[in-house]
Design a protein around this motif. Structure first.
Motif, short mmCIF file in Angstrom:
data_model
loop_
_atom_site.label_atom_id
_atom_site.label_comp_id
_atom_site.label_asym_id
_atom_site.label_seq_id
_atom_site.Cartn_x
_atom_site.Cartn_y
_atom_site.Cartn_z
N GLN A 66 0.83 -1.20 0.00
CA GLN A 66 0.00 0.00 0.00
C GLN A 66 0.87 1.25 0.00
OE1 GLN A 66 -2.66 -0.34 3.34
NE2 GLN A 66 -3.92 -1.90 2.36
N ASN A 67 1.95 1.22 0.78
CA ASN A 67 2.86 2.38 0.82
C ASN A 67 3.53 2.59 -0.53
OD1 ASN A 67 2.25 2.87 3.49
ND2 ASN A 67 4.04 1.81 4.28
N ILE A 68 3.91 1.51 -1.18
CA ILE A 68 4.55 1.64 -2.50
C ILE A 68 3.57 2.22 -3.52
CG2 ILE A 68 5.54 0.35 -4.43
CD1 ILE A 68 6.82 -1.51 -2.33
N ASN A 69 2.31 1.84 -3.42
CA ASN A 69 1.31 2.29 -4.39
C ASN A 69 0.80 3.71 -4.14
OD1 ASN A 69 1.30 -0.07 -5.95
ND2 ASN A 69 -0.12 -1.07 -4.56
N GLU A 70 1.16 4.30 -3.01
CA GLU A 70 0.71 5.65 -2.69
C GLU A 70 1.29 6.66 -3.70
OE1 GLU A 70 0.44 8.45 1.32
OE2 GLU A 70 1.63 6.61 1.34
N LEU A 71 0.47 7.61 -4.10
CA LEU A 71 0.89 8.60 -5.09
C LEU A 71 1.68 9.74 -4.45
CD1 LEU A 71 -2.44 8.91 -7.14
CD2 LEU A 71 -0.48 7.42 -7.59
N VAL A 72 2.56 10.33 -5.25
CA VAL A 72 3.31 11.53 -4.85
C VAL A 72 2.82 12.66 -5.75
CG1 VAL A 72 5.58 12.62 -4.75
CG2 VAL A 72 5.32 10.23 -4.08
N PHE A 73 2.40 13.76 -5.13
CA PHE A 73 1.86 14.89 -5.89
C PHE A 73 2.83 16.07 -5.91
CE2 PHE A 73 -1.84 12.43 -4.54
CZ PHE A 73 -2.51 12.30 -5.75
N PHE A 74 2.66 16.91 -6.94
CA PHE A 74 3.57 18.04 -7.17
C PHE A 74 2.78 19.33 -7.38
CE2 PHE A 74 5.80 14.23 -8.34
CZ PHE A 74 7.09 14.43 -7.91
N ALA A 75 3.45 20.43 -7.12
CA ALA A 75 2.87 21.75 -7.38
C ALA A 75 2.88 22.00 -8.89
CB ALA A 75 3.65 22.83 -6.64
N ASP A 91 7.80 18.45 -1.92
CA ASP A 91 7.45 19.16 -0.69
C ASP A 91 7.50 18.18 0.49
OD1 ASP A 91 5.12 17.64 -0.83
OD2 ASP A 91 3.84 19.30 -1.44
N SER A 92 7.18 18.67 1.68
CA SER A 92 7.31 17.83 2.88
C SER A 92 6.39 16.62 2.82
CB SER A 92 7.03 18.65 4.14
OG SER A 92 5.71 19.18 4.10
N LYS A 93 5.19 16.79 2.29
CA LYS A 93 4.25 15.67 2.16
C LYS A 93 4.81 14.61 1.21
CE LYS A 93 0.29 13.43 2.15
NZ LYS A 93 0.05 12.41 3.17
N ALA A 94 5.36 15.04 0.09
CA ALA A 94 5.94 14.10 -0.88
C ALA A 94 7.10 13.34 -0.27
CB ALA A 94 6.38 14.85 -2.14
N ARG A 95 7.93 14.04 0.51
CA ARG A 95 9.07 13.36 1.16
C ARG A 95 8.61 12.33 2.18
NH1 ARG A 95 11.20 18.59 0.66
NH2 ARG A 95 10.69 19.12 2.82
N GLU A 96 7.53 12.65 2.91
CA GLU A 96 6.98 11.67 3.88
C GLU A 96 6.51 10.41 3.15
OE1 GLU A 96 3.86 13.46 6.15
OE2 GLU A 96 5.15 15.06 6.90
N VAL A 97 5.82 10.60 2.04
CA VAL A 97 5.33 9.47 1.26
C VAL A 97 6.51 8.64 0.75
CG1 VAL A 97 4.10 8.79 -0.85
CG2 VAL A 97 3.16 10.59 0.62
N ASN A 138 -3.66 15.24 -11.25
CA ASN A 138 -2.90 14.73 -12.39
C ASN A 138 -1.41 15.02 -12.31
OD1 ASN A 138 -5.27 13.72 -13.47
ND2 ASN A 138 -5.71 15.59 -14.61
N ARG A 139 -1.01 15.97 -11.48
CA ARG A 139 0.42 16.26 -11.31
C ARG A 139 0.99 15.30 -10.27
NH1 ARG A 139 -1.78 21.69 -10.97
NH2 ARG A 139 -1.44 21.61 -8.72
N ARG A 140 1.48 14.16 -10.73
CA ARG A 140 1.79 13.08 -9.78
C ARG A 140 2.87 12.17 -10.30
NH1 ARG A 140 -1.85 11.52 -13.46
NH2 ARG A 140 -2.07 9.29 -13.94
N CYS A 141 3.33 11.31 -9.38
CA CYS A 141 4.12 10.13 -9.76
C CYS A 141 3.40 8.90 -9.22
CB CYS A 141 5.52 10.18 -9.15
SG CYS A 141 6.68 11.18 -10.11
N GLU A 142 3.26 7.92 -10.06
CA GLU A 142 2.70 6.63 -9.66
C GLU A 142 3.86 5.62 -9.56
OE1 GLU A 142 -0.28 5.45 -12.46
OE2 GLU A 142 -1.66 7.05 -11.86
N PHE A 143 3.67 4.62 -8.73
CA PHE A 143 4.70 3.62 -8.49
C PHE A 143 4.11 2.24 -8.77
CE2 PHE A 143 5.77 7.40 -6.40
CZ PHE A 143 7.14 7.46 -6.32
N GLU A 144 4.66 1.57 -9.74
CA GLU A 144 4.16 0.26 -10.14
C GLU A 144 5.14 -0.83 -9.74
OE1 GLU A 144 4.06 -1.40 -14.41
OE2 GLU A 144 2.06 -0.52 -14.10
N ILE A 145 4.65 -1.81 -9.01
CA ILE A 145 5.49 -2.92 -8.59
C ILE A 145 5.67 -3.89 -9.75
CG2 ILE A 145 5.65 -4.90 -7.02
CD1 ILE A 145 4.07 -3.25 -4.99
#
Length: 198
Positions: free
Chosen positions: A89-98, A105-111, A190-197
Motif C-alpha cells: 500500500q505504501n509503495i502504491n501511494e501517489l506523490v503529488f507536485f505543485a 514538498d514535505s508531504k511528498a518526502r513523507e510518502v 494529475n500532477r503526480r508520480c505513480e509507483f508500479e510494482i
C-alpha cells in the motif's frame, strides 16, 4: 571353617544375589503399550495425568508457534503478511507536485520515506516510477516535466538507501489523467508520480 569353605560360601552368596537381580528385572518388565503409557504420563486406563496434559498442551502451543515463526524476522506468518500488505500500500501511494514543479514538498518526502521503508522490507521487489503532468503546456514540455518528477522521486529513494538497480523511471506527460476535468482540483490530481510494482 577353613578358608576354602569360606570362599566357596561367599562366591555362592554373590551368585545368588546376581541371580536374584536378574529375576527381579524380568518380573518388573512391562509390555510396550504399558511402557509407552508410563513414559507419556498416562494412567493405566489411558487417561493422561494433570501434569502430562499440561505438558502436552504446552508442547502443542510451542509447536504451533514455531510453525508460525519466520526464521529471520521472528514475526508470525500473519504479521509478515500484514506487513507486506502495508508495504505494498505504501509503495502504491501517489506523490503529488505543485504546478510546473518537480520539487518534493514535505508531504511528498513523507510518502517517499514510507516507500523506501517498504522497499527495504521487500528486497526482491522492483518498481517503476511513472511521472505525469496536467494538460497545460506542450506535450514535449510535459513529457520532460514528468520525467523530472520521476527522477526527483528516484533520487530521493536512492538517497534513502534503495538500490537504484531496482527502480525504473518513465514519463507519460499529460497522458492518462486521473481526472479528465478541466479544473484546478483535477489538475492537482494529475500532477503526480505513480509507483508500479514489478
Amino acid at each position: 571353617m577353613n578358608v576354602m569353605t569360606r570362599k566357596t560360601i561367599v562366591v555362592l552368596f554373590v551368585l545368588a544375589l546376581l541371580a536374584g537381580f536378574g529375576c527381579a528385572k524380568k518380573q518388573v518388565s512391562s509390555t510396550p503399550d504399558q511402557t509407552s503409557a508410563a513414559a507419556q504420563g498416562e494412567m493405566t486406563d489411558g487417561t493422561p495425568t494433570d501434569d502430562e496434559a499440561a505438558r502436552r498442551a504446552a508442547e502443542e502451543e510451542a509447536y504451533r508457534r514455531s510453525e508460525l515463526q519466520d526464521d529471520q524476522t521472528g514475526q508470525t506468518e500473519q504479521e509478515r503478511l500484514q506487513a507486506e500488505q502495508q508495504a505494498k500500500q505504501n509503495i502504491n501511494e501517489l506523490v503529488f507536485f505543485a504546478y510546473d514543479s518537480y520539487e518534493l514538498d514535505s508531504k511528498a518526502r513523507e510518502v517517499l520515506q514510507r516507500k523506501a521503508q517498504a522497499l527495504k522490507l521487500m528486497p526482491d521487489t522492483r518498481v517503476t516510477i511513472k511521472g505525469y503532468c496536467d494538460e497545460r503546456g506542450t506535450e514535449e514540455y510535459n513529457l520532460a516535466l514528468g520525467e523530472r518528477r520521476a527522477r526527483a522521486s528516484f533520487d530521493f529513494l536512492v538517497l534513502m538507501g534503495v538500490n537504484p538497480n531496482r527502480i525504473n523511471i518513465v514519463s507519460y506527460g499529460e497522458d492518462n489523467p486521473l481526472d479528465p476535468a478541466n479544473s484546478e482540483a483535477a489538475y492537482a490530481k494529475n500532477r503526480r508520480c505513480e509507483f508500479e510494482i514489478g
